[in-house]
Design a protein around this motif. Structure first.
Motif, PDB file in Angstrom:
ATOM      1  N   GLY A 306     -58.468 -14.363  54.977  1.00 16.97           N
ATOM      2  CA  GLY A 306     -59.816 -14.787  54.601  1.00 16.97           C
ATOM      3  C   GLY A 306     -60.250 -14.185  53.279  1.00 16.97           C
ATOM      4  N   LEU A 307     -59.949 -12.904  53.078  1.00 14.11           N
ATOM      5  CA  LEU A 307     -60.342 -12.220  51.837  1.00 14.11           C
ATOM      6  C   LEU A 307     -59.545 -12.726  50.632  1.00 14.11           C
ATOM      7  CD1 LEU A 307     -60.697  -8.519  53.082  1.00 14.11           C
ATOM      8  CD2 LEU A 307     -62.532  -9.974  52.198  1.00 14.11           C
ATOM      9  N   LEU A 308     -58.232 -12.878  50.786  1.00 12.07           N
ATOM     10  CA  LEU A 308     -57.393 -13.264  49.651  1.00 12.07           C
ATOM     11  C   LEU A 308     -57.339 -14.784  49.457  1.00 12.07           C
ATOM     12  CD1 LEU A 308     -54.549 -10.656  50.132  1.00 12.07           C
ATOM     13  CD2 LEU A 308     -56.517 -10.555  48.601  1.00 12.07           C
ATOM     14  N   TYR A 309     -57.416 -15.539  50.515  1.00 16.67           N
ATOM     15  CA  TYR A 309     -57.643 -16.993  50.515  1.00 16.67           C
ATOM     16  C   TYR A 309     -56.741 -17.747  49.536  1.00 16.67           C
ATOM     17  CZ  TYR A 309     -60.496 -21.009  51.849  1.00 16.67           C
ATOM     18  OH  TYR A 309     -60.945 -22.200  52.386  1.00 16.67           O
ATOM     19  N   GLU A 310     -55.454 -17.495  49.637  1.00 15.54           N
ATOM     20  CA  GLU A 310     -54.450 -18.236  48.887  1.00 15.54           C
ATOM     21  C   GLU A 310     -53.313 -18.589  49.849  1.00 15.54           C
ATOM     22  OE1 GLU A 310     -54.469 -19.458  45.938  1.00 15.54           O
ATOM     23  OE2 GLU A 310     -56.326 -18.537  45.204  1.00 15.54           O
ATOM     24  N   VAL A 311     -52.586 -19.656  49.529  1.00 11.23           N
ATOM     25  CA  VAL A 311     -51.564 -20.165  50.446  1.00 11.23           C
ATOM     26  C   VAL A 311     -50.561 -19.085  50.843  1.00 11.23           C
ATOM     27  CG1 VAL A 311     -49.645 -21.784  50.703  1.00 11.23           C
ATOM     28  CG2 VAL A 311     -51.787 -22.540  49.638  1.00 11.23           C
ATOM     29  N   THR A 312     -50.067 -18.331  49.867  1.00 10.92           N
ATOM     30  CA  THR A 312     -49.098 -17.275  50.158  1.00 10.92           C
ATOM     31  C   THR A 312     -49.666 -16.259  51.139  1.00 10.92           C
ATOM     32  OG1 THR A 312     -48.135 -17.498  47.945  1.00 10.92           O
ATOM     33  CG2 THR A 312     -47.640 -15.479  49.158  1.00 10.92           C
ATOM     34  N   HIS A 313     -50.920 -15.889  50.934  1.00 16.04           N
ATOM     35  CA  HIS A 313     -51.550 -14.887  51.799  1.00 16.04           C
ATOM     36  C   HIS A 313     -51.896 -15.452  53.173  1.00 16.04           C
ATOM     37  CE1 HIS A 313     -51.596 -11.981  48.601  1.00 16.04           C
ATOM     38  NE2 HIS A 313     -52.213 -12.836  47.794  1.00 16.04           N
ATOM     39  N   PHE A 314     -52.051 -16.784  53.281  1.00 12.46           N
ATOM     40  CA  PHE A 314     -52.215 -17.395  54.599  1.00 12.46           C
ATOM     41  C   PHE A 314     -50.989 -17.103  55.460  1.00 12.46           C
ATOM     42  CE2 PHE A 314     -55.114 -20.974  52.810  1.00 12.46           C
ATOM     43  CZ  PHE A 314     -56.194 -20.112  52.858  1.00 12.46           C
ATOM     44  N   PHE A 315     -49.808 -17.206  54.857  1.00 10.56           N
ATOM     45  CA  PHE A 315     -48.562 -16.964  55.593  1.00 10.56           C
ATOM     46  C   PHE A 315     -48.448 -15.492  55.998  1.00 10.56           C
ATOM     47  CE2 PHE A 315     -47.619 -21.027  53.749  1.00 10.56           C
ATOM     48  CZ  PHE A 315     -46.767 -21.638  54.665  1.00 10.56           C
ATOM     49  N   ILE A 316     -48.791 -14.593  55.082  1.00 11.14           N
ATOM     50  CA  ILE A 316     -48.714 -13.159  55.391  1.00 11.14           C
ATOM     51  C   ILE A 316     -49.712 -12.792  56.484  1.00 11.14           C
ATOM     52  CG2 ILE A 316     -49.022 -10.818  54.470  1.00 11.14           C
ATOM     53  CD1 ILE A 316     -48.147 -11.944  51.729  1.00 11.14           C
ATOM     54  N   GLY A 317     -50.947 -13.296  56.350  1.00  8.40           N
ATOM     55  CA  GLY A 317     -51.981 -13.018  57.350  1.00  8.40           C
ATOM     56  C   GLY A 317     -51.608 -13.540  58.722  1.00  8.40           C
ATOM     57  N   CYS A 318     -51.022 -14.748  58.771  1.00  9.79           N
ATOM     58  CA  CYS A 318     -50.628 -15.318  60.056  1.00  9.79           C
ATOM     59  C   CYS A 318     -49.469 -14.554  60.681  1.00  9.79           C
ATOM     60  CB  CYS A 318     -50.264 -16.792  59.885  1.00  9.79           C
ATOM     61  SG  CYS A 318     -51.708 -17.848  59.617  1.00  9.79           S
ATOM     62  N   ALA A 319     -48.613 -13.975  59.850  1.00 11.43           N
ATOM     63  CA  ALA A 319     -47.536 -13.132  60.375  1.00 11.43           C
ATOM     64  C   ALA A 319     -48.120 -11.877  61.033  1.00 11.43           C
ATOM     65  CB  ALA A 319     -46.575 -12.751  59.250  1.00 11.43           C
ATOM     66  N   ILE A 320     -49.180 -11.319  60.427  1.00 13.62           N
ATOM     67  CA  ILE A 320     -49.853 -10.150  61.021  1.00 13.62           C
ATOM     68  C   ILE A 320     -50.484 -10.538  62.356  1.00 13.62           C
ATOM     69  CG2 ILE A 320     -51.683  -8.422  60.725  1.00 13.62           C
ATOM     70  CD1 ILE A 320     -51.248  -8.691  57.680  1.00 13.62           C
TER      71      ILE A 320
END
Length: 415
Positions: A306-320
Motif C-alpha cells: 500500500g505504501l510503495l504502490y508499484e507492481v514490483t512491490h505488490f509481488f513482494i508485499g503479497c509474498a509477505i
C-alpha cells in the motif's frame, strides 16, 4: 523435515482423509467457476452473474451454524459419505439438462444454492474428523499437510480448467466435480474412526439450543473468544483489499492487470505452500501468540504494497502476506481442534465459517462504497495498519496477562 511428513503419510487414515479433502476441493473450485461461466453464457447479464455469486455465498450465512450442529449430532463418516453421494446426481443434472438444451438460469441458481448448502453441512463435519484420527503432536503437521494440498490444488486449478475448457467445454467442469465426489466417497470409506451418534434429541428446539450452547461456551472461553474476534476483524480489513483492491490497483498500473493478477496469485500460493511445509519443523504446538505473529506479518505485507504502490512491490508485499496468512490460519485451526471438546467441534468450525463469511460480506459491501470516495492506495494503507495494530495489541495483551500470571505465581510461592 521430510521425515515428519513421510511418517504421518504412512498413517492410512490421514492419507485417505487428505486425499478426499484435496480432490474434492479441486472439483469445488472448477464447478464454482463453471456456475459463473454458464450464468453469463445463459443471460449475458453482469447483474444475474453477480446473483449467481450471491447464491454461492448466501447458504453459509443461512445454514452455517446449523451445519455445525448436525455435524456434532450425527456419525461423521457416514454423514460425509451421504452428503457426497447426494451431490453427485445434483451436479450431473446440470450436465444432462445442458446436453438436452433445457438448462435455465433459474435451475442453475437453484443447483448452485443446493450444492453450497450441502457444503455448509459437509465442511464442519470434515474439519472435525481430523482430531479423531490424530494425536496432539501430529495435529500441526496434519493441518499443514491439509492446507498445503488444498492450496496446491488452488494453484493447479487454472491449469486443469484451461485443459478442460479447451477440450470439453465449461459444462464438463461439473462432470469432473461429480467424479471428485465419487473419489471422496471411496477415500472416506477407507478412514477408520470411532463413528458414533453424539445425541438422542434431534428436534428443532434442540437444534437452536445447541447453537445457543456453543455461543455461550465460546463466551466463557477467553482464548477461543479472542481468536474469533480478532479473526473477524482481520478478515474484514483483508477481504476487499485482497480480492478486489489488488486487481483494481494493477489495472491502474498496467494494461495486463488480469495476467499480472494471475501470476501474483500463483506466487502467493507458492509462498503459502512453502510456509505450510516448513512451519511444522519449527512449531509443534501452536498458540494464540503464533496467531498474532502471523497477523503482524499479514498486516505488514498489505501495508508494504500500500505504501510503495508499484507492481514490483505488490509481488513482494503479497509474498509477505503469503507467510503471515498461513501461520495465522494454521494457528486458528489448531487451537479450535485442541481447545474445543470433540462434541462441540462441528459447531465451533461452523461458527468460525459463519464469522468469516459475514466478515467477507461486510468488507466487500463497505469497501465497495468507500472506494467511490477514497483512493485504493489509502484503503490499502489503512487496512494494513489496522491488521498490524490489531495483531500487535493482541500480542501486548498476551504479554501483560503472562506478566500478571508470573507475578501471582511468585507471590503464591513466597507465601
Amino acid at each position: 523435515m521430510i521425515v515428519l511428513y513421510r511418517e504421518l503419510w504412512k498413517n492410512k487414515n490421514i492419507r485417505y482423509y487428505l486425499a478426499a479433502g484435496s480432490v474434492s476441493r479441486l472439483g469445488d473450485l472448477l464447478s464454482g467457476m463453471a456456475f459463473l461461466f454458464l450464468a453469463y453464457d445463459l443471460t449475458e447479464s453482469s447483474m444475474l452473474t453477480t446473483g449467481m455469486a450471491v447464491a454461492e455465498a448466501l447458504p453459509y450465512l443461512l445454514f452455517g451454524l446449523i451445519g455445525g450442529v448436525i455435524a456434532d449430532w450425527l456419525p461423521k463418516k457416514k454423514w460425509l459419505i451421504s452428503l457426497d453421494l447426494v451431490r453427485i446426481p445434483l451436479i450431473l443434472s446440470v450436465v444432462v439438462l445442458y446436453q438436452l438444451d433445457m438448462l435455465t438460469y433459474a435451475y442453475l441458481v437453484t443447483i448452485s444454492f443446493l450444492i453450497q448448502s450441502i457444503g455448509c453441512f459437509f465442511n464442519p463435519a470434515h474439519r472435525s474428523v481430523l482430531p479423531s484420527i490424530t494425536n496432539v503432536e501430529e495435529r500441526t503437521i496434519a493441518n499443514s499437510m491439509y492446507d498445503t494440498l488444498t492450496r496446491g490444488v488452488t494453484v493447479l486449478s487454472p491449469v486443469v480448467s484451461i485443459g478442460l475448457l479447451n477440450t470439453y467445454g465449461a459444462i464438463h467442469f461439473f462432470t469432473f466435480d461429480a467424479l471428485t465426489y465419487l473419489i471422496s466417497v471411496l477415500c472416506l470409506r477407507q478412514v477408520s474412526m470411532e463413528d458414533r451418534t453424539q445425541v438422542s434429541d434431534k428436534s428443532i428446539s434442540a437444534l437452536f439450543d445447541s447453537i445457543k450452547v456453543i455461543a455461550v461456551w465460546i463466551k466463557t472461553q477467553p482464548t477461543i473468544r479472542r481468536l474469533f474476534f480478532f479473526t473477524f476483524i482481520t478478515v474484514f480489513f483483508n477481504t476487499w483489499v485482497w480480492e478486489v483492491g489488488l486487481l483494481l490497483a494493477l489495472a491502474e498500473k498496467s494494461a495486463q492487470s488480469e495476467e499480472l493478477y494471475s501470476i501474483l496469485q500463483g506466487i502467493f500460493g507458492g509462498v503459502v505452500i512453502l510456509t505450510n511445509i516448513v512451519l511444522p519443523y519449527f512449531i509443534k504446538k501452536m498458540k494464540l501468540f503464533h496467531y498474532f505473529i502471523g497477523g503482524c506479518l499479514w498486516g505488514l505485507g498489505i501495508l508494504y504494497y500500500g505504501l510503495l504502490y508499484e507492481v514490483t512491490h505488490f509481488f513482494i508485499g503479497c509474498a509477505i502476506v503469503g507467510i503471515g496468512l498461513p501461520i495465522a490460519g494454521l494457528a486458528r485451526v489448531y487451537l479450535i481442534q485442541t481447545l474445543v471438546p470433540e462434541e462441540k467441534l462441528g459447531r465451533a468450525f461452523s461458527f468460525n465459517a459463519v464469522l468469516l463469511y459475514l466478515s467477507n460480506t461486510i468488507s466487500l459491501a463497505l469497501y465497495g462504497f468507500l472506494v467511490l470516495f477514497i483512493q485504493i492506495q489509502w484503503l490499502m494503507i489503512a487496512s494494513g495498519l489496522a491488521i498490524l495494530s490489531v495483531s500487535i495489541s493482541g500480542l501486548l495483551m498476551k504479554t501483560v496477562e503472562a506478566s500478571k500470571l508470573r507475578g501471582r505465581l511468585t507471590i503464591n510461592f513466597l507465601k
